[in-house]
Each structure stands twice: as structure tokens, then as C-alpha cells.
Design a protein around this motif. Structure first.
Motif, PDB file in Angstrom:
ATOM      1  N   UNK A 155      47.273  55.169  25.997  1.00 27.85           N
ATOM      2  CA  UNK A 155      45.824  55.278  25.863  1.00 27.85           C
ATOM      3  C   UNK A 155      45.300  54.709  24.564  1.00 27.85           C
ATOM      4  N   UNK A 156      46.035  54.912  23.462  1.00 28.40           N
ATOM      5  CA  UNK A 156      45.613  54.402  22.158  1.00 28.40           C
ATOM      6  C   UNK A 156      45.702  52.877  22.124  1.00 28.40           C
ATOM      7  N   UNK A 157      46.793  52.319  22.612  1.00 33.13           N
ATOM      8  CA  UNK A 157      46.921  50.856  22.610  1.00 33.13           C
ATOM      9  C   UNK A 157      45.846  50.224  23.501  1.00 33.13           C
ATOM     10  N   UNK A 158      45.571  50.846  24.627  1.00 33.80           N
ATOM     11  CA  UNK A 158      44.515  50.371  25.508  1.00 33.80           C
ATOM     12  C   UNK A 158      43.167  50.354  24.788  1.00 33.80           C
ATOM     13  N   UNK A 159      42.875  51.437  24.054  1.00 38.42           N
ATOM     14  CA  UNK A 159      41.604  51.547  23.339  1.00 38.42           C
ATOM     15  C   UNK A 159      41.491  50.498  22.234  1.00 38.42           C
ATOM     16  N   UNK A 160      42.561  50.303  21.482  1.00 38.08           N
ATOM     17  CA  UNK A 160      42.548  49.319  20.399  1.00 38.08           C
ATOM     18  C   UNK A 160      42.340  47.911  20.948  1.00 38.08           C
ATOM     19  N   UNK A 161      43.041  47.591  22.022  1.00 36.69           N
ATOM     20  CA  UNK A 161      42.882  46.251  22.613  1.00 36.69           C
ATOM     21  C   UNK A 161      41.439  46.009  23.046  1.00 36.69           C
ATOM     22  N   UNK A 162      40.849  46.976  23.737  1.00 39.67           N
ATOM     23  CA  UNK A 162      39.469  46.815  24.214  1.00 39.67           C
ATOM     24  C   UNK A 162      38.507  46.695  23.040  1.00 39.67           C
ATOM     25  N   UNK A 163      38.695  47.513  22.010  1.00 37.54           N
ATOM     26  CA  UNK A 163      37.765  47.515  20.875  1.00 37.54           C
ATOM     27  C   UNK A 163      37.768  46.182  20.136  1.00 37.54           C
ATOM     28  N   UNK A 164      38.944  45.660  19.837  1.00 38.77           N
ATOM     29  CA  UNK A 164      39.007  44.401  19.098  1.00 38.77           C
ATOM     30  C   UNK A 164      38.591  43.219  19.975  1.00 38.77           C
ATOM     31  N   UNK A 165      38.840  43.293  21.284  1.00 37.29           N
ATOM     32  CA  UNK A 165      38.359  42.245  22.191  1.00 37.29           C
ATOM     33  C   UNK A 165      36.841  42.265  22.262  1.00 37.29           C
TER      34      UNK A 165
END
Length: 398
Positions: free
Chosen positions: A55-65
Motif C-alpha cells: 500500500x505504501x509503495x502504491x501510494x508513493x508511486x501515484x503521488x510522484x507520478x
């Protein structure tokens, strides 16, 4: 499992090698013994599972994208995306602004938002009321929603059992973003009440059985129940779900206890318990469970102290500290800089949130045995920096 595109600065070659090797050796994740880093005068035992979860990696990817896809636009986060200071600081340095703090206090008025703005929903999710407000302003929520899939799983399960006539008991910290979001989603479908711990679950049970007068419930649980909640009618059939970062064992204990209350009150058996009590064991987060089980496995290794690394307002990290300090001296830090010297450390009390200096935290013995883990929102690079710092204090190289 999906591979996410997160900034390389959060990765660690050392930790990645360790995790990949353990994954190859233990594909079914049955071995919860720690990994030994033998540095001579110090021996560091790393928990089998720690650090960024799905969940954290998913959130980080979406945020920086989101930042890359929206140059020139104002970009906001409803609150901290995850409970890690490094990640949140990096987002702010990229121009992202926080609308609320972690407890829901308004930092930037919602009234200032326009349809041209971008709003990112954090990994904890948000309330239905806030989602509706954003849509009314013409701000799409689905494109920049980093809600953890396992949080959404809790919401979906709540809706499923609500349709079968069950009310919901949420085990969570009442002021936590995720609990507020889960309460909002669950109470949209069915009567809902929040309990923080076993003590409150026992108190709730007294109103279920009639041991306490119903009228007292509304004051005892003020702010914890849904609108129109009727303690005498709405607790006849229930299911228990949780804030996913709680101690899984605590949620299970609360569920088991309340289940026993219903068995006794309604003279139920294994064959008909579902008439009054829903089975919701499938809502426990795999990552929270793995990390906590890994700590329990790690604690079977004799050691002198434990170091837990992660954000100070991270619920899942605090519970790892709780597990460790029940067994041996434990220090809670969020960065290598908190290891001031070989003699002093800046520690954090996970209960009171007090930060204070500890002297003599490293016993004078060789080899010194240290257990180490990190929370689900802590970058592996931070863990490696702590290992580097400890090594430097003993003049050894990794």
C-alpha cells in the motif's frame, strides 16, 4: 507481486539484497527468524519482514507520478500521505501542500480549492463527506487516490456484512485518519461504533448485555457512534473490522471476546453463531500481520536491545515498539541522526510522544547484539543509514 516505481533514494542496495535472498530461501514466508549482519563488535539482527508494504509503495508511486503529470498546477494532499517524515518532506519540497494535519485540523481552507487544483487522497483514505465536497468542486478523486487496497478491503467487507443486517464495531484509534475514513464508509451503510482497545470493548459489552444502563452509552462513547445509533437495537448483530495498522492480535482478541459475549447472551453454538456475529478475519492486513509476526520471531533471538525505525505518528511502527519493549530495552527513532554518539541517543516514547535523551543505551560488551526493524512506511534507505551509523560508532565497515 507488482513492482512499483518509487524514487531510488528510498531504496537500499544492502537491504534489497537481504530481502531478495530471504525471499528466495523462504518463498512461502514460513521462516520468521531474523537475518544476522555480523559486523564484529556488533551483531545486528534484522526482522524477516519490515519496511515499505504494498500500500505504501502504491501510494508513493501515484503521488510522484501525479507531480510529474501536473506541471504548473497547485497540488494538495488531504493530509500526510503516509506517516513518514522523509517521504512527506520530499513531497512538500516538490511543491505539494497539506490541507489538513494528521488529526484532521484544517491547515488550508477547503474553500480556497478550485476545479483546476489537484488533490491527492492519502493511503489512509478519506471520508465520504470529503470525497463528495471535492467532487462538488469539480476535483476528480479517482485519478489521484492513493488509498491502500487493504483499507478498501475493510470498507468493502463492512458494506457486505451491512447488507446482511450486521452493525459494525471498528477497532481503531478514533482520531486516526484511517479510522475516521473507515467509520465514515461503514456508517454510511449500517450503525457503527469505534472501540480503541480491549478495555473499551469490555465496556461496550456491558451495554450489549444490559449490565450497564443504555442511557449511559451515549456519554461513554460520545463521538464514537454513528448518527441515530440505538444501543439497544443496533448491537443485536455485529461484525468487527479494524484500522489495518493496529496489532492484529489485539483485533483478534477483541473479536473473540465480543463473540463470546454473543454466544453467552443468545445461547449460540458454532453452527448458528453467524446469526449474530459475522466472521471478518479476512480483513486483517497481510503486511501488518507479517511485520508483527516477524518481530515476534525476531524476539526469540537473545539480544541486548532493539531499535525500531519509523515515523513517530505511525501507528503500525508504534505497535512494533510496543512488542519489542515488552521483552527488552527498545529505542524508537526516525533517522540515523538520532544516534547522537556511542553514549547518547534521542529516543521517542510511543505512548506519550515525548522525545528525550538516553545515556548509556549501548551496553559495554562485545559482541553487542541488536534487534532491528522498521515500520511499513519507512524507506529501506533510512534503515541502511541507521546500520551505517551504528557501524561508524564502532569503526567498522559494512
Amino acid at each position: 507481486m507488482k513492482q512499483f516505481n518509487v524514487p531510488t533514494g528510498y531504496r537500499s542496495g544492502l537491504i534489497s539484497d537481504i530481502k531478495n535472498r530471504r525471499k528466495e530461501q523462504d518463498k512461502l514466508k514460513k521462516d520468521f527468524t531474523p537475518t544476522l549482519l555480523d559486523l564484529g563488535p556488533i551483531q545486528i539482527y534484522l526482522a524477516r519482514h519490515f519496511g515499505f508494504c504494498y500500500g505504501v509503495e502504491n501510494a508513493i508511486e501515484i503521488a510522484f507520478r501525479t507531480i510529474e503529470e501536473n506541471p504548473g498546477k497547485r497540488i494538495f494532499l488531504l493530509s500526510e500521505m503516509i506517516h513518514n517524515p522523509k517521504v512527506n518532506e520530499d513531497l512538500q519540497q516538490q511543491g505539494v501542500q497539506f490541507l489538513q494535519d494528521t488529526y484532521g485540523k484544517q491547515l488550508i481552507p477547503f474553500e480556497t480549492l478550485t476545479a483546476d487544483d489537484v488533490v491527492i487522497i492519502p493511503a489512509f483514505g478519506t471520508t465520504l463527506q470529503i470525497e463528495a465536497m471535492l467532487r462538488e468542486k469539480g476535483i476528480p478523486t479517482e485519478h489521484y487516490n492513493t488509498t491502500c487496497p487493504f483499507v478498501e478491503k475493510v470498507w468493502n467487507r463492512s458494506e457486505q456484512i451491512a447488507k446482511k443486517g450486521y452493525s459494525i464495531v471498528v477497532h481503531g484509534k478514533p482520531q486516526h485518519e484511517e479510522t475516521r475514513a473507515t467509520f465514515s464508509h461503514a456508517s454510511h451503510h449500517t450503525p457503527t461504533v469505534v472501540v480503541n482497545d480491549m478495555t473499551e470493548a469490555v465496556e461496550l459489552s456491558k451495554y450489549i448485555t444490559g449490565e450497564q444502563p443504555a442511557a449511559q452509552f451515549y456519554e461513554a462513547f460520545r463521538g464514537r457512534y454513528s448518527q441515530g445509533f440505538d444501543i439497544e437495537k443496533d448491537m443485536q448483530r455485529i461484525g468487527v473490522v479494524n484500522q489495518t495498522t493496529q496489532l492484529a492480535s489485539d483485533t483478534q482478541a477483541i473479536s473473540d471476546y465480543l463473540k463470546s459475549v454473543y454466544i453467552k447472551k443468545y445461547q449460540l453454538t458454532a453452527a448458528n453463531i453467524a446469526e449474530r456475529f459475522a466472521d471478518t478475519r479476512d480483513t486483517l492486513c497481510y503486511a501488518t500481520n507479517d511485520n508483527q509476526t516477524a518481530v515476534q520471531g525476531m524476539l526469540e533471538t537473545p539480544a541486548d536491545l532493539a531499535i525500531v525505525i519509523g515515523g513517530y505518528n505511525s501507528s503500525n511502527t508504534s505497535h512494533l515498539v510496543e512488542l519489542c519493549e515488552a521483552v527488552l530495552p527498545t529505542y524508537f527513532i526516525d533517522a540515523a541522526e538520532k544516534l547522537i554518539s556511542k553514549e547518547t541517543l534521542l529516543n521517542r516514547n510511543w505512548r506519550t510522544k515525548e522525545q528525550f535523551t538516553v545515556t548509556g543505551y549501548l551496553p559495554d560488551k562485545e559482541p553487542l547484539r541488536i534487534l532491528m526493524t522498521s515500520g511499513a512506511s519507512c524507506p529501506d534507505a533510512v534503515v541502511e543509514s541507521v546500520i551505517d551509523r551504528l557501524a561508524s560508532l564502532y569503526d567498522v565497515a559494512i
